[in-house]
Design a protein around this motif. Structure first.
Motif, PDB file in Angstrom:
ATOM      1  N   GLN A  58      16.803   3.600  15.042  1.00 40.25           N
ATOM      2  CA  GLN A  58      15.445   3.529  14.511  1.00 40.25           C
ATOM      3  C   GLN A  58      15.446   4.095  13.100  1.00 40.25           C
ATOM      4  OE1 GLN A  58      12.386   5.153  17.042  1.00 40.25           O
ATOM      5  NE2 GLN A  58      13.551   4.715  18.885  1.00 40.25           N
ATOM      6  N   TRP A  59      14.642   3.478  12.228  1.00 43.51           N
ATOM      7  CA  TRP A  59      14.543   3.933  10.851  1.00 43.51           C
ATOM      8  C   TRP A  59      13.085   4.229  10.531  1.00 43.51           C
ATOM      9  CZ3 TRP A  59      17.871   0.331  12.662  1.00 43.51           C
ATOM     10  CH2 TRP A  59      19.222   0.607  12.455  1.00 43.51           C
ATOM     11  N   TYR A  60      12.866   5.342   9.833  1.00 47.28           N
ATOM     12  CA  TYR A  60      11.523   5.813   9.474  1.00 47.28           C
ATOM     13  C   TYR A  60      11.408   5.907   7.965  1.00 47.28           C
ATOM     14  CZ  TYR A  60      11.364   7.520  14.304  1.00 47.28           C
ATOM     15  OH  TYR A  60      11.383   7.617  15.670  1.00 47.28           O
ATOM     16  N   PHE A  61      10.242   5.554   7.424  1.00 47.65           N
ATOM     17  CA  PHE A  61       9.995   5.710   6.001  1.00 47.65           C
ATOM     18  C   PHE A  61       8.504   5.571   5.731  1.00 47.65           C
ATOM     19  CE2 PHE A  61      11.151   1.428   7.081  1.00 47.65           C
ATOM     20  CZ  PHE A  61      10.123   0.668   6.541  1.00 47.65           C
ATOM     21  N   TYR A  62       8.090   6.139   4.586  1.00 48.54           N
ATOM     22  CA  TYR A  62       6.732   5.936   4.087  1.00 48.54           C
ATOM     23  C   TYR A  62       6.739   4.660   3.254  1.00 48.54           C
ATOM     24  CZ  TYR A  62       5.680  10.907   4.931  1.00 48.54           C
ATOM     25  OH  TYR A  62       5.485  12.141   5.479  1.00 48.54           O
ATOM     26  N   SER A  63       5.658   3.917   3.311  1.00 50.73           N
ATOM     27  CA  SER A  63       5.498   2.754   2.465  1.00 50.73           C
ATOM     28  C   SER A  63       4.017   2.627   2.127  1.00 50.73           C
ATOM     29  CB  SER A  63       6.006   1.496   3.170  1.00 50.73           C
ATOM     30  OG  SER A  63       6.088   0.417   2.266  1.00 50.73           O
ATOM     31  N   ARG A  64       3.699   1.766   1.190  1.00 52.52           N
ATOM     32  CA  ARG A  64       2.308   1.528   0.832  1.00 52.52           C
ATOM     33  C   ARG A  64       1.732   0.483   1.770  1.00 52.52           C
ATOM     34  NH1 ARG A  64      -0.301   4.577  -2.473  1.00 52.52           N
ATOM     35  NH2 ARG A  64       0.452   4.625  -4.557  1.00 52.52           N
ATOM     36  N   LYS A  65       0.476   0.681   2.157  1.00 50.62           N
ATOM     37  CA  LYS A  65      -0.216  -0.298   2.994  1.00 50.62           C
ATOM     38  C   LYS A  65      -0.431  -1.553   2.157  1.00 50.62           C
ATOM     39  CE  LYS A  65      -3.558   0.873   5.960  1.00 50.62           C
ATOM     40  NZ  LYS A  65      -4.891   1.245   6.457  1.00 50.62           N
ATOM     41  N   THR A  66      -0.030  -2.698   2.688  1.00 46.60           N
ATOM     42  CA  THR A  66      -0.156  -3.950   1.951  1.00 46.60           C
ATOM     43  C   THR A  66      -0.312  -5.106   2.931  1.00 46.60           C
ATOM     44  OG1 THR A  66       0.884  -5.416   0.345  1.00 46.60           O
ATOM     45  CG2 THR A  66       2.343  -4.288   1.846  1.00 46.60           C
ATOM     46  N   GLN A  67      -0.860  -6.195   2.459  1.00 49.16           N
ATOM     47  CA  GLN A  67      -0.962  -7.407   3.267  1.00 49.16           C
ATOM     48  C   GLN A  67       0.287  -8.272   3.080  1.00 49.16           C
ATOM     49  OE1 GLN A  67      -3.419  -7.780   5.502  1.00 49.16           O
ATOM     50  NE2 GLN A  67      -4.044  -5.765   4.797  1.00 49.16           N
ATOM     51  N   GLU A  68       1.020  -8.057   1.986  1.00 49.75           N
ATOM     52  CA  GLU A  68       2.236  -8.827   1.710  1.00 49.75           C
ATOM     53  C   GLU A  68       3.410  -8.180   2.427  1.00 49.75           C
ATOM     54  OE1 GLU A  68       3.082 -11.630  -0.210  1.00 49.75           O
ATOM     55  OE2 GLU A  68       0.936 -11.977  -0.104  1.00 49.75           O
ATOM     56  N   ARG A  69       3.919  -8.827   3.432  1.00 45.80           N
ATOM     57  CA  ARG A  69       5.060  -8.296   4.181  1.00 45.80           C
ATOM     58  C   ARG A  69       6.201  -9.297   4.143  1.00 45.80           C
ATOM     59  NH1 ARG A  69       0.479  -6.686   6.989  1.00 45.80           N
ATOM     60  NH2 ARG A  69       0.239  -4.434   7.055  1.00 45.80           N
ATOM     61  N   VAL A  70       6.552  -9.728   2.929  1.00 50.66           N
ATOM     62  CA  VAL A  70       7.568 -10.752   2.728  1.00 50.66           C
ATOM     63  C   VAL A  70       8.807 -10.112   2.119  1.00 50.66           C
ATOM     64  CG1 VAL A  70       8.096 -12.917   1.557  1.00 50.66           C
ATOM     65  CG2 VAL A  70       5.782 -12.496   2.406  1.00 50.66           C
ATOM     66  N   THR A  71       9.979 -10.453   2.647  1.00 51.54           N
ATOM     67  CA  THR A  71      11.245  -9.985   2.091  1.00 51.54           C
ATOM     68  C   THR A  71      11.965 -11.190   1.485  1.00 51.54           C
ATOM     69  OG1 THR A  71      12.608 -10.373   4.059  1.00 51.54           O
ATOM     70  CG2 THR A  71      11.382  -8.299   3.982  1.00 51.54           C
ATOM     71  N   SER A  72      13.176 -10.967   1.012  1.00 48.84           N
ATOM     72  CA  SER A  72      13.921 -12.077   0.400  1.00 48.84           C
ATOM     73  C   SER A  72      14.340 -13.125   1.427  1.00 48.84           C
ATOM     74  CB  SER A  72      15.145 -11.538  -0.341  1.00 48.84           C
ATOM     75  OG  SER A  72      15.957 -10.799   0.544  1.00 48.84           O
ATOM     76  N   ASN A  73      14.503 -12.737   2.693  1.00 52.74           N
ATOM     77  CA  ASN A  73      14.973 -13.679   3.714  1.00 52.74           C
ATOM     78  C   ASN A  73      13.948 -14.011   4.794  1.00 52.74           C
ATOM     79  OD1 ASN A  73      17.705 -14.109   2.821  1.00 52.74           O
ATOM     80  ND2 ASN A  73      18.070 -11.979   3.379  1.00 52.74           N
ATOM     81  N   GLY A  74      12.817 -13.337   4.815  1.00 53.56           N
ATOM     82  CA  GLY A  74      11.854 -13.587   5.887  1.00 53.56           C
ATOM     83  C   GLY A  74      10.557 -12.842   5.656  1.00 53.56           C
ATOM     84  N   TYR A  75       9.853 -12.588   6.751  1.00 50.52           N
ATOM     85  CA  TYR A  75       8.572 -11.888   6.646  1.00 50.52           C
ATOM     86  C   TYR A  75       8.278 -11.162   7.959  1.00 50.52           C
ATOM     87  CZ  TYR A  75       6.598 -15.690   9.431  1.00 50.52           C
ATOM     88  OH  TYR A  75       6.344 -16.587  10.432  1.00 50.52           O
TER      89      TYR A  75
END
Length: 186
Positions: A58-75
């Motif tokens: 399992q990996w944990y991290f802080y991130s900004r809340k966003t509607q865009e959840r797209v990566t280079s290979n998927g979403y």
């Protein structure tokens, strides 16, 4: 991230929200400061080791809340599951947990993300209602209340480890003692 020997990070949902996310949103220091800030969305889930706090699979991290959840290979697609998080002592709602699954094109993968956020009525409303504050301070507090904590894991890997077939350390010791009976000593 280098952690001291023996350090294990297995927080409950309540602990993630109350002890980490609320402090981050309020611009207060977190002790221990072990969860890194990471802009999730350029990374595919298998790229997280070494960038996020890893515990087991399992990996944990802080991130900004966003509607865009797209990566280079998927979403990351919403699973449509939103769970409220309550304190164990007062049963007050302190957060929301949303579930997402990772898609490669149209194919759903086994990667799951749990996104923890503060309730909408939390710090952003408090900071905007305070009269007499400078606009810079108020906007910073509102901006920082948009943090989320993410927990990412691959579902099948976790299930394989927790299916009960794995031996405990004590079982392995007892089994190794049985093997000593078969060894002939000179």
């Amino acid at each position: 991230m280098n952690l001291p020997p023996g350090f294990r990070f297995f927080p409950t949902d309540e602990e993630l929200v109350v002890h980490f996310l609320q402090r981050k949103a309020s611009l207060l220091p977190c002790h221990p400061d072990v969860i890194p800030d990471l802009d999730l969305y350029p990374y595919d889930p298998w790229d997280l080791p070494g960038k996020a706090l890893g515990e087991g699979r399992q990996w944990y991290f802080y991130s900004r809340k966003t509607q865009e959840r797209v990566t280079s290979n998927g979403y990351w697609g919403s699973m449509g599951i939103d769970e409220p998080i309550f304190t164990s002592s007062t049963h007050k709602k302190v957060g929301i947990k949303k579930y997402f699954t990772f898609f490669l094109g149209d194919s759903q993968t086994n990667w799951i993300m749990e996104e923890y956020s503060l309730p909408d009525s939390s710090s952003s409303k408090r900071s905007s209602k305070r009269p007499g504050r400078g606009s810079t301070s108020s906007s910073q507090k509102t901006d920082h209340s948009k943090w989320v904590i993410c927990r990412v894991y691959e579902q099948n890997c976790s299930e394989e480890e927790d299916d009960g077939a794995e031996l405990s350390c004590l079982d392995e010791v007892f089994l190794s003692l049985d093997d000593l009976d078969e060894v002939s000593l000179p």
